[in-house]
Design a protein around this motif. Structure first.
Motif, PDB file in Angstrom:
ATOM      1  N   LYS A 197       0.827  -1.205   0.000  1.00  0.00           N
ATOM      2  CA  LYS A 197       0.000   0.000   0.000  1.00  0.00           C
ATOM      3  C   LYS A 197       0.867   1.265   0.000  1.00  0.00           C
ATOM      4  N   THR A 198       0.263   2.345  -0.456  1.00  0.00           N
ATOM      5  CA  THR A 198       0.907   3.657  -0.380  1.00  0.00           C
ATOM      6  C   THR A 198       0.435   4.325   0.903  1.00  0.00           C
ATOM      7  N   VAL A 199       1.393   4.595   1.796  1.00  0.00           N
ATOM      8  CA  VAL A 199       1.069   5.137   3.109  1.00  0.00           C
ATOM      9  C   VAL A 199       1.717   6.511   3.251  1.00  0.00           C
ATOM     10  N   ILE A 200       0.914   7.497   3.586  1.00  0.00           N
ATOM     11  CA  ILE A 200       1.463   8.812   3.927  1.00  0.00           C
ATOM     12  C   ILE A 200       1.546   8.887   5.439  1.00  0.00           C
ATOM     13  N   VAL A 201       2.779   9.004   5.937  1.00  0.00           N
ATOM     14  CA  VAL A 201       3.023   9.128   7.378  1.00  0.00           C
ATOM     15  C   VAL A 201       3.209  10.606   7.683  1.00  0.00           C
ATOM     16  N   LEU A 202       2.357  11.134   8.543  1.00  0.00           N
ATOM     17  CA  LEU A 202       2.436  12.548   8.905  1.00  0.00           C
ATOM     18  C   LEU A 202       3.197  12.683  10.222  1.00  0.00           C
ATOM     19  N   GLY A 203       4.383  13.282  10.149  1.00  0.00           N
ATOM     20  CA  GLY A 203       5.204  13.465  11.341  1.00  0.00           C
ATOM     21  C   GLY A 203       6.480  12.651  11.256  1.00  0.00           C
ATOM     22  N   ARG A 223       5.396   7.834   2.039  1.00  0.00           N
ATOM     23  CA  ARG A 223       5.743   9.253   1.863  1.00  0.00           C
ATOM     24  C   ARG A 223       5.715   9.869   3.257  1.00  0.00           C
ATOM     25  N   LEU A 224       6.857  10.383   3.677  1.00  0.00           N
ATOM     26  CA  LEU A 224       7.017  10.927   5.025  1.00  0.00           C
ATOM     27  C   LEU A 224       6.795  12.437   4.961  1.00  0.00           C
ATOM     28  N   SER A 225       5.658  12.860   5.508  1.00  0.00           N
ATOM     29  CA  SER A 225       5.231  14.257   5.413  1.00  0.00           C
ATOM     30  C   SER A 225       5.506  14.973   6.731  1.00  0.00           C
ATOM     31  N   PHE A 226       6.250  16.103   6.653  1.00  0.00           N
ATOM     32  CA  PHE A 226       6.566  16.836   7.881  1.00  0.00           C
ATOM     33  C   PHE A 226       6.963  18.268   7.541  1.00  0.00           C
ATOM     34  N   GLY A 259       2.737  21.821  -3.823  1.00  0.00           N
ATOM     35  CA  GLY A 259       1.875  21.814  -4.995  1.00  0.00           C
ATOM     36  C   GLY A 259       1.705  20.450  -5.622  1.00  0.00           C
ATOM     37  N   SER A 260       2.552  19.483  -5.278  1.00  0.00           N
ATOM     38  CA  SER A 260       2.420  18.139  -5.840  1.00  0.00           C
ATOM     39  C   SER A 260       1.228  17.431  -5.203  1.00  0.00           C
ATOM     40  N   SER A 261       0.764  16.390  -5.857  1.00  0.00           N
ATOM     41  CA  SER A 261      -0.351  15.621  -5.311  1.00  0.00           C
ATOM     42  C   SER A 261      -0.246  14.184  -5.787  1.00  0.00           C
ATOM     43  N   GLY A 262      -0.987  13.315  -5.135  1.00  0.00           N
ATOM     44  CA  GLY A 262      -0.962  11.920  -5.527  1.00  0.00           C
ATOM     45  C   GLY A 262      -1.925  11.112  -4.691  1.00  0.00           C
ATOM     46  N   PRO A 263      -2.222   9.892  -5.143  1.00  0.00           N
ATOM     47  CA  PRO A 263      -3.146   9.031  -4.397  1.00  0.00           C
ATOM     48  C   PRO A 263      -2.451   8.405  -3.191  1.00  0.00           C
ATOM     49  N   ALA A 264      -3.244   7.925  -2.254  1.00  0.00           N
ATOM     50  CA  ALA A 264      -2.733   7.191  -1.093  1.00  0.00           C
ATOM     51  C   ALA A 264      -3.795   6.229  -0.611  1.00  0.00           C
ATOM     52  N   ASP A 265      -3.344   5.112  -0.066  1.00  0.00           N
ATOM     53  CA  ASP A 265      -4.263   4.139   0.521  1.00  0.00           C
ATOM     54  C   ASP A 265      -4.496   4.403   2.004  1.00  0.00           C
TER      55      ASP A 265
END
Length: 430
Positions: A197-203, A223-226, A259-265
Motif C-alpha cells: 500500500k501507499t502510506v502517507i506518514v504525517l510526522g 511518503r514521510l510528510s513533515f 503543490g504536488s499531489s498523488g493518491p494514497a491508501d
C-alpha cells in the motif's frame, strides 16, 4: 506527627516510581493508594494488540508490536534499579515491561494497586485555618469494574497517567474526501497489513521515523510528510520525503504544500498526543489544560494555588525514568516539609516569566513543555533543593551520544551496546 495519605493516579512507570518512594518513607507517609485503569502495571509499556478493551474503553497503551527502545537501558533505568546487565542496550518493549514488573515486585508495590479502577473525579477541599492559613485535602471518587463508586480523602495527589494515550489529530481541509484508511500511531500495531500500500506518514519524530522504516521493510511505499528543514540523513528504500499535507482533493488524492499531489491508501498520523485529565476541573485548579499545554506548573509539577497536587512526567523530550525519579523525590520533600515553597503568587510569577521568555525566543505553544537540553539542569536543581543524589554525569553524556547516533544512523544506531563504568564514564561494548 500525622501520617500523610497520597493517592497515585496511574500504575505505569511514573506511578510505580511514586509508590516506591512513598513506601520508603514509612515514618511520614501512609502506604499509597494507586489507581490503575487496567488489570496490569506498566502503562504505555504494557502491550495490547487490541485498540479497545472488552468494556469499550480505548486501550491506554500506544505500544506497537515491534517497538524497540530508542534509548539504551543504561540511560533509561531508574538510577537505583538497573536492568539485567545481560540484556542488550536497546530493548524490545516486553523487556521494559518485565523490568517494571521486577521493580514493582522488589518494592512490594502491587498490594497497594487497585486494578480495573477508574478515577472519575479529583476535587480539592479547602479548609480555612487561623491567621489566614488554609489546608487543602483531596476527595477522590473512583469506580471499580463492578460499577461500585467510592470517595476517599487524601492529603496529596500524584497524577502519573502520562501523555501518550489521547491522540492529537490535526485538521486537514477536505478530509471527508479521503477514501482510504485513516489512523493515528496510537492504533498502529504492526506493518504487515500495509504491505503493497501507499502510506502517507504525517510526522517525522521518533514514532514517525520508526514506523516508516517498519512499513518500508514490510513492502509499503511510504511518503514521510513533515514541516521543517529536510532530514540530514538518507532514508531507506521505500521512503520518500514529502512536505506538509495541505489538503485532500475532491477525488481523494493528497495535495502537498509544494503543490504536488498523488493518491494514497492510508493516512497515518504520527502527530503526537494531547493532555487529558477528565477527572480534574482546570478552572477550579486555576490551570490551563489545553491540547499541548499544561500551565502554570511550578517546577513543571505543581499548580501554584494547589501545591499538594503533583503532575509527574509531563515534560517532553526527557529521559523518562530518571526524570520521574527526581520529580517524585522533590515532591515528597515538599510534602514532608524538607523543601519550603514560595508563596502562590511568587510561584505563579516565576512560571509565567519562564513561559513568556520561551515565547519571546520563538518557542511555539505546543513546545512549551519541551525540556530537552534543559532537563539536566532541571534534575540537578531538584536534587540539590531536596538533597538527594543527582543523576550520574554518565547518563547525560551517553544520552547525548545516542541522540547524535540517531541523527546520523537512524536505521542502525540500535546495534550498539554500552556499559556504564563509573558515574562519570561509559564505554561502547564490542
Amino acid at each position: 506527627m500525622k501520617m500523610l495519605r497520597v493517592a497515585v493516579v496511574g500504575g505505569g512507570a511514573a506511578g510505580l516510581c511514586a509508590a516506591r518512594h512513598i513506601l520508603s518513607k514509612e515514618k511520614r507517609f501512609a502506604p499509597p493508594v494507586v489507581y490503575e485503569l487496567t488489570d496490569n502495571i506498566g502503562g504505555t509499556w504494557c502491550y495490547d494488540e487490541r485498540i479497545t478493551y472488552d468494556n469499550g474503553r480505548p486501550v491506554h497503551s500506544s505500544m506497537y508490536r515491534d517497538l524497540r527502545t530508542n534509548l539504551p537501558k543504561e540511560v533509561m533505568m531508574f538510577p537505583d534499579f538497573p536492568f539485567d546487565s545481560k540484556l542488550s542496550s536497546f530493548l524490545p518493549h516486553h523487556e521494559v515491561q518485565n523490568y517494571l514488573e521486577k521493580y514493582c515486585q522488589s518494592h512490594c508495590i502491587r498490594p497497594h494497586i487497585r486494578f480495573n479502577t477508574a478515577v472519575e473525579k479529583v476535587t480539592p477541599v479547602v479548609l480555612a485555618l487561623e491567621e489566614n492559613n488554609e489546608q487543602t485535602t483531596w476527595e477522590v471518587t473512583s469506580c471499580d469494574s463492578s460499577g461500585l463508586q467510592k470517595t476517599e480523602t487524601f492529603d496529596s495527589i500524584f497524577v502519573c497517567t502520562g501523555h501518550y494515550s489521547v491522540p492529537n489529530i490535526p485538521t486537514i481541509p477536505g478530509m471527508e474526501n479521503f477514501k482510504g484508511q485513516v489512523l493515528h500511531s496510537h492504533a498502529y500495531r504492526s506493518a504487515e497489513p500495509f504491505s503493497g500500500k501507499t502510506v502517507i506518514v504525517l510526522g517525522a519524530k521518533a514514532s514517525g521515523l520508526d514506523i516508516s522504516m517498519e512499513l518500508a521493510n514490510a513492502g509499503a511505499q511510504v511518503r514521510l510528510s513533515f514541516s521543517g528543514p529536510p532530514l540530514t540523513f538518507p532514508l531507506p528504500d521505500g521512503i520518500q520525503e514529502a512536505g506538509l499535507v495541505e489538503a485532500v482533493e475532491r477525488d481523494g488524492s493528497i495535495r502537498f504544500q509544494d503543490g504536488s499531489s498523488g493518491p494514497a491508501d492510508v493516512l497515518l498520523f504520527c502527530t503526537g498526543y494531547v493532555f487529558s485529565f477528565p477527572y480534574l476541573d482546570a478552572a477550579q485548579l486555576k490551570l490551563q489544560i489545553q491540547d499541548q499545554l499544561l500551565a502554570p506548573l511550578y517546577r513543571h509539577m505543581m499548580p501554584p494555588n494547589f501545591p499538594s497536587l503533583f503532575f509527574i512526567g509531563m515534560c517532553k523530550l526527557i529521559c523518562p525514568f530518571p526524570n520521574f525519579h527526581c520529580q517524585v523525590q522533590f515532591a515528597l520533600a515538599v510534602l514532608d516539609g524538607s523543601v519550603l515553597l514560595p508563596s502562590a503568587a511568587l510561584m505563579e510569577q516565576e512560571v509565567l516569566k519562564e513561559l513568556q521568555e520561551k515565547e519571546q525566543r520563538g518557542v511555539q505553544r505546543r513546545h512549551l513543555m519541551v525540556l530537552q537540553q534543559q532537563q539536566w539542569d532541571y534534575c540537578s536543581m531538584l536534587a540539590d533543593t531536596a538533597q538527594f543524589p543527582p543523576l550520574p554525569p554518565a547518563v547525560r553524556s551517553l544520552y547525548e551520544e545516542v541522540w547524535r547516533q540517531r541523527r546520523e544512523h537512524p536505521k542502525h544506531y540500535r546495534r550498539n551496546n554500552y556499559r556504564l563504568i563509573t558515574d562519570d564514564r561509559w564505554e561502547l561494548v564490542h
